[in-house]
Design a protein around this motif. Structure first.
Motif, mmCIF file in Angstrom:
data_model
loop_
_atom_site.group_PDB
_atom_site.id
_atom_site.type_symbol
_atom_site.label_atom_id
_atom_site.label_comp_id
_atom_site.label_asym_id
_atom_site.label_seq_id
_atom_site.Cartn_x
_atom_site.Cartn_y
_atom_site.Cartn_z
ATOM 1 N N VAL A 68 1.089 -1.036 0.062
ATOM 2 C CA VAL A 68 -0.248 -0.200 -0.136
ATOM 3 C C VAL A 68 1.100 1.421 0.006
ATOM 4 N N ALA A 69 2.063 1.102 0.461
ATOM 5 C CA ALA A 69 3.052 2.812 0.915
ATOM 6 C C ALA A 69 3.420 2.269 -0.755
ATOM 7 N N ALA A 70 4.239 1.496 -0.816
ATOM 8 C CA ALA A 70 5.055 1.602 -2.447
ATOM 9 C C ALA A 70 3.920 2.207 -3.341
ATOM 10 N N GLY A 71 2.782 1.546 -3.594
ATOM 11 C CA GLY A 71 1.906 1.597 -4.547
ATOM 12 C C GLY A 71 1.537 2.857 -4.527
ATOM 13 N N ARG A 72 1.181 3.723 -3.770
ATOM 14 C CA ARG A 72 0.137 4.760 -3.051
ATOM 15 C C ARG A 72 -1.095 5.041 -4.287
ATOM 16 N N ALA A 73 -1.669 3.558 -3.323
ATOM 17 C CA ALA A 73 -3.123 4.003 -3.707
ATOM 18 C C ALA A 73 -3.811 4.847 -3.234
ATOM 19 N N ALA A 74 -5.007 5.366 -4.657
ATOM 20 C CA ALA A 74 -5.554 6.381 -4.451
ATOM 21 C C ALA A 74 -7.500 5.585 -3.157
ATOM 22 N N ALA A 75 -6.387 4.442 -3.225
ATOM 23 C CA ALA A 75 -8.045 3.021 -2.548
ATOM 24 C C ALA A 75 -7.514 2.077 -2.409
ATOM 25 N N THR A 76 -8.418 1.595 -1.472
ATOM 26 C CA THR A 76 -7.940 0.093 -1.611
ATOM 27 C C THR A 76 -8.790 -0.403 -1.109
ATOM 28 N N ALA A 77 -9.193 -1.980 -1.930
ATOM 29 C CA ALA A 77 -10.266 -2.358 -1.341
ATOM 30 C C ALA A 77 -9.995 -4.038 -0.813
ATOM 31 N N SER A 78 -11.084 -4.511 0.045
ATOM 32 C CA SER A 78 -10.899 -5.430 1.177
ATOM 33 C C SER A 78 -12.490 -5.542 0.633
ATOM 34 N N ALA A 79 -12.062 -6.783 1.879
ATOM 35 C CA ALA A 79 -13.814 -7.177 1.770
ATOM 36 C C ALA A 79 -13.741 -8.834 3.228
ATOM 37 N N SER A 80 -14.182 -8.435 3.805
ATOM 38 C CA SER A 80 -14.831 -9.570 5.449
ATOM 39 C C SER A 80 -15.697 -10.364 5.751
ATOM 40 N N THR A 81 -15.635 -11.112 5.721
ATOM 41 C CA THR A 81 -16.585 -12.166 5.385
ATOM 42 C C THR A 81 -16.703 -12.135 7.481
ATOM 43 N N ARG A 82 -18.426 -12.526 8.022
ATOM 44 C CA ARG A 82 -18.834 -12.682 9.756
ATOM 45 C C ARG A 82 -18.695 -14.235 9.505
ATOM 46 N N GLY A 83 -18.037 -14.012 11.227
ATOM 47 C CA GLY A 83 -18.253 -15.888 11.857
ATOM 48 C C GLY A 83 -19.901 -16.490 12.083
ATOM 49 N N GLU A 84 -19.951 -17.646 11.891
ATOM 50 C CA GLU A 84 -20.497 -18.097 12.331
ATOM 51 C C GLU A 84 -21.050 -18.189 13.637
ATOM 52 N N GLY A 85 -22.134 -18.102 14.209
ATOM 53 C CA GLY A 85 -22.510 -18.229 14.543
ATOM 54 C C GLY A 85 -23.145 -16.808 15.878
#
Length: 62
Positions: A45-62
């Protein structure tokens, strides 16, 4: 023109764009999947100087 410096931003005119009312100065988006560790991701992220990052998350069961 002098030698290329990999830390200098590359400029090809005005490349800004607006998403959701936020103007970004780069069209480079960085996905966060596939990095072997959080440290390697942070370095990318630091080296690329991206304007934005895309991430995803998952919900745990229960």
């Amino acid at each position: 023109m002098g030698p290329l410096n990999p830390t200098d931003p590359i400029r090809h005119g005005d490349d800004s764009w607006t998403v959701g009312g936020v103007t970004l100065q780069s069209r480079f988006l960085l996905g966060t999947a596939g990095y072997p560790s959080p440290r390697v991701l942070a370095d990318a992220v630091a080296a690329g100087r991206a304007a934005a990052t895309a991430s995803a998350s998952t919900r745990g069961e229960g």
